[in-house]
Design an enzyme around this catalytic site. Structure first.
Site, PDB file in Angstrom:
ATOM      1  N   GLY A   1       0.906   5.613  -3.152  1.00  0.00           N
ATOM      2  CA  GLY A   1       0.692   5.148  -1.767  1.00  0.00           C
ATOM      3  C   GLY A   1       2.045   5.073  -1.074  1.00  0.00           C
TER       4      GLY A   1
ATOM      5  N   GLY B   1       3.059   5.156   3.177  1.00  0.00           N
ATOM      6  CA  GLY B   1       2.591   4.178   4.146  1.00  0.00           C
ATOM      7  C   GLY B   1       3.722   3.340   4.718  1.00  0.00           C
ATOM      8  N   GLN B   2       3.327   2.249   5.405  1.00  0.00           N
ATOM      9  CA  GLN B   2       4.308   1.403   6.086  1.00  0.00           C
ATOM     10  C   GLN B   2       5.318   0.825   5.089  1.00  0.00           C
ATOM     11  OE1 GLN B   2       2.817  -2.241   7.850  1.00  0.00           O
ATOM     12  NE2 GLN B   2       4.630  -2.487   9.141  1.00  0.00           N
TER      13      GLN B   2
ATOM     14  N   ASP C   1       1.242  10.228  -3.217  1.00  0.00           N
ATOM     15  CA  ASP C   1       0.315   9.868  -2.136  1.00  0.00           C
ATOM     16  C   ASP C   1      -0.721  10.994  -2.009  1.00  0.00           C
ATOM     17  OD1 ASP C   1       0.903   7.674   0.433  1.00  0.00           O
ATOM     18  OD2 ASP C   1      -0.705   9.145   0.678  1.00  0.00           O
ATOM     19  N   ILE C   2      -1.839  10.688  -1.334  1.00  0.00           N
ATOM     20  CA  ILE C   2      -2.787  11.778  -1.032  1.00  0.00           C
ATOM     21  C   ILE C   2      -2.385  12.507   0.244  1.00  0.00           C
ATOM     22  CG2 ILE C   2      -4.918  11.048  -2.213  1.00  0.00           C
ATOM     23  CD1 ILE C   2      -5.715   9.665   0.427  1.00  0.00           C
ATOM     24  N   ARG C   3      -1.461  11.899   1.011  1.00  0.00           N
ATOM     25  CA  ARG C   3      -1.005  12.535   2.258  1.00  0.00           C
ATOM     26  C   ARG C   3       0.366  13.144   2.047  1.00  0.00           C
ATOM     27  NH1 ARG C   3       0.087   8.950   6.913  1.00  0.00           N
ATOM     28  NH2 ARG C   3       0.395   7.262   5.436  1.00  0.00           N
TER      29      ARG C   3
ATOM     30  N   ASN D   1      -4.180  11.240  -6.231  1.00  0.00           N
ATOM     31  CA  ASN D   1      -5.290  10.398  -5.769  1.00  0.00           C
ATOM     32  C   ASN D   1      -5.530   9.357  -6.848  1.00  0.00           C
ATOM     33  OD1 ASN D   1      -7.637   9.181  -5.036  1.00  0.00           O
ATOM     34  ND2 ASN D   1      -8.819  11.077  -4.786  1.00  0.00           N
TER      35      ASN D   1
ATOM     36  N   TYR E   1     -11.608  -6.607   2.534  1.00  0.00           N
ATOM     37  CA  TYR E   1     -10.205  -6.486   2.125  1.00  0.00           C
ATOM     38  C   TYR E   1      -9.779  -7.748   1.349  1.00  0.00           C
ATOM     39  CZ  TYR E   1      -5.099  -6.105   2.809  1.00  0.00           C
ATOM     40  OH  TYR E   1      -3.741  -6.032   2.635  1.00  0.00           O
TER      41      TYR E   1
ATOM     42  N   LYS F   1      -8.761  -8.162  -2.564  1.00  0.00           N
ATOM     43  CA  LYS F   1      -7.434  -8.656  -2.974  1.00  0.00           C
ATOM     44  C   LYS F   1      -7.571  -9.859  -3.917  1.00  0.00           C
ATOM     45  CE  LYS F   1      -4.545  -5.857  -0.896  1.00  0.00           C
ATOM     46  NZ  LYS F   1      -3.740  -4.922  -1.671  1.00  0.00           N
TER      47      LYS F   1
END
Ligand code: NAD
Length: 314
Positions: A9, A12-13, A35-37, A53, A143, A147
């Site tokens: 991941g 991301g941010q 990441d997947i992106r 993934n 969410y 968590k």
């Protein structure tokens, strides 16, 4: 010992900044961004990148076999506001992604795992102010539910399998390098962009909605400090309360006006994120983090505002 680190991941941010900092500490080739992106230019060129993934076990196993990681940071998740639009998908990624990583961490003798939780683990019946580590927790977003369940799994794997898994309950994170990923606190990033572009902003949270927040530099430093802390100092293996500052949209607007006097703040009514924000704490008591591994925040609202405007102006 030479560590090899997977960050899943990574685009991301948080990942964008965490990967850069880990590469400074451990060496560019020792930190594998996954990441997947497709990653942005910096992440792709500074060190290895793999399409991964986290829900694909074969894919994850291949990567573990290829790199034999000693540490894994799992950041892939669907955040609070986006999660409400597709609850089953959020549950699947946030829960099965974590379980896959915990299982492979054991199979491949990974030394340490990092997985972030969130202030979303608290709910409408949790105390609102200086919310403590241990209190009523009744999250009402998918969410937050994922968590809280994830925290319990982390502690379970620590006790049952001896896995050294560490976690922080991040508040809303404020940063300028990468866009936020669909959370309830995203307004506190968007506001700086619009302040510079148009000298005005329409907030989806009401004027007096107070929420816990943190500047990204503090979040990254705290994450690495927790990961480097001696294991026997850590008394919490679910997830640590972790606090930076807290403010309302109105207070942040007043701080922005110190730098941009013409700045105006308006409000959008009936945004679904308001109900999520109303169910969360206004401020957090992070005394366990302070006592166990000497956590101390460095960025308050005024320093954060200065930094955000300075970097975004560039
Ligand atoms: P983000 O949405 O910006 O980034 C998540 C990344 O995960 C994205 O790059 C996405 O492409 C990737 N991803 C999604 N599905 C994936 C999959 N199946 N396999 C591999 N990668 C996948 O999120 P973020 O803000 O960087 O948050 C990272 C972690 O921190 C999450 O666990 C989040 O819940 C937690 N957190 C963030 C905040 C915050 O304010 N940003 C606050 C509290 C907790």
């Amino acid at each position: 010992m030479h560590d090899t680190i997977l960050v899943i991941g990574a685009n991301g941010q948080i990942g964008t900044e965490l990967v850069a900092e880990l590469r400074t500490i451990y060496g560019d080739n020792k930190v594998i961004a996954c990441d997947i992106r497709r990653p942005d230019y910096d992440t792709r060129n500074a060190g290895p990148f793999e399409f991964v993934n986290v829900l694909d076990k074969d894919n994850l196993k291949d990567i573990c076999q290829k790199y034999k990681p000693t540490m894994i940071y799992l950041l892939a998740a669907i955040l609070s506001a986006t999660g409400e639009q597709n609850p089953k998908l959020a549950w699947d990624l946030n829960m099965n992604g974590l379980l896959n990583v915990l299982d492979f961490a054991i199979e491949f003798n990974v030394r340490k795992v990092y997985w972030p939780s969130s202030i979303a683990v608290f709910g409408p019946n949790s105390p609102k102010d200086h919310t403590s580590q241990y209190c009523v927790m009744d999250p009402n977003t998918v969410y937050g539910i994922s968590k809280l369940a994830g925290e319990r799994w982390c502690e379970y794997y620590f006790r049952k399998h001896g896995l050294d898994v560490r976690s922080l309950r991040y508040p809303g994170l404020i940063s300028w390098k990468a866009a936020p990923g669909g959370g309830t606190t995203d307004y506190a990033v968007h506001i700086f962009h619009d302040a510079l572009k148009k000298s005005s902003y329409s907030s989806f949270l009401s004027a007096d909605t107070r929420l816990p927040m943190m500047y990204m530099d503090d979040a990254i430093r705290g994450t690495i400090e927790l990961m480097e802390a001696p294991a026997d100092r850590l008394t919490i293996r679910s997830s640590y309360n972790f606090s930076g500052m807290d403010f309302t949209p109105e207070e942040l607007a007043a701080e922005i006006r110190v730098h941009i006097p013409s700045f105006t703040l308006g409000y959008v009514a009936n945004d679904p994120r308001q109900a999520i924000a109303d169910s969360w704490p206004r401020s957090i008591d992070d005394s366990y983090a302070r006592n166990d591994w000497n956590w101390a925040t460095r960025f308050d609202m005024s320093r954060t505002t200065e930094e955000m405007l300075k970097h975004l102006r560039k």
